[in-house]
Design an enzyme around this catalytic site. Structure first.
Site, PDB file in Angstrom:
ATOM      1  CG  HIS A 392     -11.363  13.025 -46.257  1.00 26.01           C
ATOM      2  ND1 HIS A 392     -12.029  14.217 -46.263  1.00 26.01           N
ATOM      3  CD2 HIS A 392     -10.327  13.167 -47.114  1.00 26.01           C
ATOM      4  CE1 HIS A 392     -11.430  15.044 -47.103  1.00 26.01           C
ATOM      5  NE2 HIS A 392     -10.395  14.427 -47.631  1.00 26.01           N
ATOM      6  CE  LYS A 583     -25.874  16.083 -41.430  1.00 26.72           C
ATOM      7  NZ  LYS A 583     -24.543  16.650 -41.488  1.00 26.72           N
ATOM      8  NE  ARG A 584     -24.692   9.268 -50.014  1.00 23.02           N
ATOM      9  CZ  ARG A 584     -24.020   8.679 -50.996  1.00 23.02           C
ATOM     10  NH1 ARG A 584     -23.351   9.400 -51.878  1.00 23.02           N
ATOM     11  NH2 ARG A 584     -24.016   7.362 -51.130  1.00 23.02           N
ATOM     12  CE  LYS A 589     -22.769  11.841 -43.342  1.00 21.21           C
ATOM     13  NZ  LYS A 589     -22.134  13.166 -43.157  1.00 21.21           N
TER      14      LYS A 589
HETATM   15  C1  LIG Z   1     -21.898  20.079 -48.286  1.00 19.64           C
HETATM   16  C2  LIG Z   1     -22.520  18.908 -48.927  1.00 19.64           C
HETATM   17  C3  LIG Z   1     -22.374  17.642 -48.365  1.00 19.64           C
HETATM   18  C4  LIG Z   1     -21.647  17.397 -47.060  1.00 19.64           C
HETATM   19  O1  LIG Z   1     -22.558  17.529 -46.006  1.00 19.64           O
HETATM   20  P1  LIG Z   1     -22.203  17.015 -44.519  1.00 19.64           P
HETATM   21  O2  LIG Z   1     -23.344  17.531 -43.714  1.00 19.64           O
HETATM   22  O3  LIG Z   1     -20.930  17.660 -44.146  1.00 19.64           O
HETATM   23  O4  LIG Z   1     -22.130  15.551 -44.565  1.00 19.64           O
HETATM   24  C5  LIG Z   1     -22.969  16.571 -48.994  1.00 19.64           C
HETATM   25  N1  LIG Z   1     -23.677  16.725 -50.127  1.00 19.64           N
HETATM   26  C6  LIG Z   1     -23.850  17.940 -50.697  1.00 19.64           C
HETATM   27  C7  LIG Z   1     -24.653  18.047 -51.944  1.00 19.64           C
HETATM   28  C8  LIG Z   1     -23.272  19.064 -50.127  1.00 19.64           C
HETATM   29  O5  LIG Z   1     -23.424  20.262 -50.716  1.00 19.64           O
END
Ligand SMILES: *Cc1c(COP(=O)(O)O)cnc(C)c1O
Length: 848
Positions: A392, A583-584, A589
């Site tokens: 990942h 996102k985190r 990012k």
């Molecule tokens: C989809 C999702 C993520 C992943 O988001 P990315 O933009 O791909 O990092 C993280 N947290 C939650 C709650 C999500 O629903």
């Protein structure tokens, strides 16, 4: 009472159950009849609900609390699932085929009630039934605390995958950990993140069924004894020095309106003896419960880390614990007692969701050698066919390693087996690449720096049938860079499966308005066959359809505004371009790039350089948790909150710029926010985001992406077309090239006036009450380190944002692009991902 459920669907479900023939229970003379779900009628539902409320919660309706009502409702819906679950399990037992054991340390499930209602097609009936009882279904929905048993993308992916497998009627058990505390609840105190424990079970967990009688012993520590048996072969006995028990909790995973219910099996750790009564009687209470505390700590709390593993002993205990329980459970509880382990590769494929479950490889070896009495060679031949590995990441610091010293102490027998595997493997390397000792060192499962440790990704790659990345670009980089030596040795072992998200949760449930528009336009088939949304392409040219599409967006903005007002006291403007980055929080990012853009707009307006009349009114929404120990990420959160509070209160930008940062971004919030977004921010440094799945959720809901050439963005852009995607920034080879030449962020700072002004404004303390120290860590890093090349991509990002503004000015053209985003991204259904796993990796049968 109105007939709320189409009669046709009821018939299908009942025929389905009937077709499968009588169940065991129904053939027993004392049986009450076949195990079937309660009737799909409002009356039937009300009766079940009141029964659960009265006899389950032990309260009459008139005296019931909201939680009583929620629990009763959840149990009622679970009742409808249970019949199908038993039936699915019976059917699978009668005709055993190869199955998937999906091993994942995380499942970020999100709320269960709505999903179960949709799967059983009970939403309308439940709504009516609650009305009959004088209750609001929506209020009960809100009472559910979402099970946050994951950090972010990886855990959410696992949840999407098991949803899709149930919908495809694929034999799969998801295995994981029943964390007592999931991902922390994020709050802000003076703009800083403060973590609050997530006690998600405190009000009761209506979706799980515990089986305390089916405990699995799991051992740790001790030493290994060896003796030569009569046949002259050496046998090993692991003499552990402590043990815990794994308790099985089943969670039902319903397929979408197909009568199938699969299982998610989560393990809880308890002590082997509740506590030592002798010690307790002697008055030493603390010692008496110590062993209990140590054991129960194992499944106590989720590690709130994302993208950077924490090399802590408890984490390794968690990993081994759930994998040992799962493999034992598979061998002893799901397989016939006379199982011939040589047939294992025809019965199981364990999918490793990143390296967290990789300790399962030596665990299966250990069982085959020590318990089933196979030779190392026999066991290795079998084990190598039973695992497949999904990587990942691309960040080197995210590749998990465990110190040999820790492994020897905690899992001595496993460490021996890993050494043996390594020996066999390195002999193969030497044979294929004679004289290349550097390569042998690079590829070894045991690394030497900074200390002797086990490289879990290497172990996984060596032992797996297939290794996959999670998007085209990522898989390519795995082959060419991260695991290049391995792909040279075994080119056919490497494959790609691009991630996906479940259209049930992230379109059908999350966006009822859009779903209705789609269904009214092309019929209902798209929910289980998302490629069908392509039929919407022609409607992108239809002005009437575009107007309806805009109404959907507007309605979703109204809805999220109401949610944020109730949840966070945020008053969201509803008529702005809604620009969302959720996102985190991680440096790669690049939330800082987004923040620099905002500060640039703001600085432009207040300095008079930018005519406010020319600025597209824009609301930026952030959502992001930072790992509690990740200082830089927490400083960035503080800075975003600081900038937000100044900008939102500055009359000079009123009606032009607004920033919302609701705390505690989770699945529930994602479901509300994403359908309202106009613009999706996917701006990681090229080559760092393995895939992303948030990017897919946005596109499927008709947001346009501003993004780099990274992860699945590449595939999104290819599918939606260049005209319907705002691409910017360096490509991965350009990044590698710039870094090789030596990247100096200050050059960008000095040569770009807007950038300089934005950074200077932050650095001046303007957003931090005059305190210049408050932003110094973030600014200092950007200027003198900037590992993720924020400054290098800044100008390109501004230019792309200017294109966004120009495009948004033409609402007809924008709607057309947004509709095409929906119509052309059916590929990103996790059903398609599962189809790819089945065809390329698992080779299992479905629907038998
Ligand atoms: C989809 C999702 C993520 C992943 O988001 P990315 O933009 O791909 O990092 C993280 N947290 C939650 C709650 C999500 O629903």
């Amino acid at each position: 009472m109105p007939a709320v459920r189409p009669a046709e669907t009821v018939a299908v479900a009942e025929d389905y159950l009937h077709e499968r023939g009588p169940t065991l229970e129904s053939t027993h003379p004392l049986a009450l009849g076949p195990v079937t779900a309660p009737p799909h009628t409002v009356d039937g539902f009300v009766k079940e609900f009141l029964r659960e409320l009265n006899y389950g919660q032990g309260v009459p309706l008139s005296r019931s609390s909201l939680n009583d009502q929620y629990m009763a409702l959840a149990r009622t819906v679970r009742g409808y699932l249970t019949a199908r679950w038993l039936e699915t399990a019976t059917r699978r037992r009668q005709s055993p085929h190869k199955m998937v054991g999906y091993l994942s340390a995380e499942y970020l499930l999100g709320r269960q009630l709505d999903n179960a209602l949709l799967a059983t097609d009970l939403s309308a009936i439940a709504e009516e039934a609650m009305k009959v009882c004088g209750l609001e279904l929506d209020a009960l929905r809100q009472a559910e605390v979402e099970p946050g048993l994951g950090n972010g993308g990886l855990g959410r992916l696992a949840a999407c995958f098991i949803d899709s497998l149930a919908t495809m009627d694929a034999p799969c058990v998801g295995y994981g950990i029943r964390y007592e505390y999931g991902i922390f609840k994020q709050t802000f105190v003076d703009g800083r993140q403060v973590e609050v424990p997530d006690n998600w079970l405190s009000m009761g967990g209506p979706w799980e069924i515990a089986h305390p009688e089916m405990e699995v012993p799991v051992h740790f520590g001790g030493h290994v004894e060896r003796a030569t048996a009569d046949d002259g072969r050496e046998r090993c006995t692991w003499v552990p020095d402590w043990s815990v028990l794994g308790i099985r909790y089943n969670v039902m995973v319903p397929g979408y309106q197909n009568g199938v219910v699969n299982t998610l099996r989560l393990w809880r750790a308890i002590a082997t003896r509740a506590f030592d009564l002798d010690i307790f009687n002697a008055g030493d209470y603390a010692s008496a419960v110590r062993s209990q505390t140590v054991a129960e700590n194992i499944s106590k709390v989720l590690y709130p880390e994302d993208s950077t593993p924490q090399g802590k002993e408890l984490r390794l205990q968690q990993q081994y614990f759930f994998v040992a329980c799962s493999i034992f459970d598979f061998l002893k509880h799901t397989q016939p007692t006379d199982l011939d382990v040589r047939e294992l590769p025809e019965r199981i494929i364990f999918q490793l969701n990143d390296t967290h479950p990789v300790i399962g490889i030596p665990e299966l070896m250990r069982l085959l050698i020590d318990d089933y009495d196979l030779t190392f060679e026999e066991a290795w031949a079998i084990t190598k066919q039973c695992f497949a590995y999904t990587c990942h990441t691309l960040l080197p610091e995210a590749l998990e390693v465990w110190p040999v010293s820790l492994m020897e102490r905690l899992l001595p027998r496993h460490m021996e087996i890993i050494y043996q595997i390594n020996e066999v493997f390195l002999a193969e390397v030497r044979e294929q690449f004679p004289g290349d000792e550097l390569r042998v060192r690079r590829m070894s499962i045991i690394g030497d720096h900074p200390e002797r440790s086990v490289r879990m990704a290497h172990l996984a790659t060596v032992a797996s049938v297939k290794v996959n990345g999670v998007a085209e670009l990522h898989s390519q980089l795995l082959r060419d860079k991260v695991l290049a030596d391995f792909s040279e040795m075994w080119p056919e072992k490497f494959t790609n499966v691009t991630n996906g998200v479940t259209p049930r949760r992230f379109v059908r449930q999350a966006n009822p308005f859009l779903s209705k528009l789609i269904t009214d336009t092309i019929g209902v088939g798209w929910v289980a066959n998302l490629e069908r949304v392509r039929e919407l392409e022609t409607y992108a040219e239809d002005p009437e359809f575009r107007a309806k599409f805009r109404e959907v967006k507007a309605a979703n903005k109204t809805r999220i505004a109401a949610v944020l007002e109730r949840r966070d006291g945020i008053l969201l403007p509803e008529d702005h371009l809604l620009d969302v980055m959720v996102k985190r929080l991680h440096e790669y990012k690049r939330q800082m790039l987004k923040l620099l853009h905002i500060v640039t707009l703001y600085e432009g307006i207040i300095s008079g350089d930018l005519d406010p009349a020319t600025v597209t009114p824009r609301t930026v929404v952030f959502g992001a948790k930072a790992a509690p120990g990740y200082r830089m990420a927490k400083e960035i959160i503080f800075l975003i909150n600081s900038v937000a509070s100044v900008i939102n209160n500055d009359p000079r930008v009123q009606g032009k710029l607004f920033i919302a940062f609701p705390a505690n971004y989770n699945v529930t919030l994602a479901e509300r926010l994403i359908p309202a977004a106009d613009l999706s921010e996917q701006i990681s440094l090229a080559g760092k985001e393995a895939s992303g799945t948030g990017n897919m959720k946005f596109a499927l809901n008709g947001a346009l992406t501003i993004g780099t050439d990274d992860g699945a963005n590449v595939e999104i852009r290819k599918l939606v077309g260049d005209d319907n995607f705002f691409l910017f920034g360096m490509t991965e080879p350009e990044v590698a090239d710039l870094q090789a030449r030596g990247y100096r962020p200050t050059e960008y700072y000095e040569s770009n006036e807007k950038l300089r002004r934005a950074i200077n404004l932050i650095d001046s303390g303007h957003f931090t009450g005059g305190n210049r120290e408050a932003a110094s860590m973030v600014i200092g890093d950007l200027l003198y380190n900037d590992r993720f090349l924020v400054l290098a991509d800044y100008q390109a990002y501004l230019d792309a944002q200017a294109e966004v503004e120009a495009a948004y000015a033409d609402q007809e053209a924008w709607s057309r692009s947004a509709i095409l985003n929906v119509a052309r991204t059916g590929f990103f259904s996790s059903d398609r991902s599962m189809r790819d796993y089945i065809n390329r990796i698992w080779h299992i049968q479905t629907g038998f």
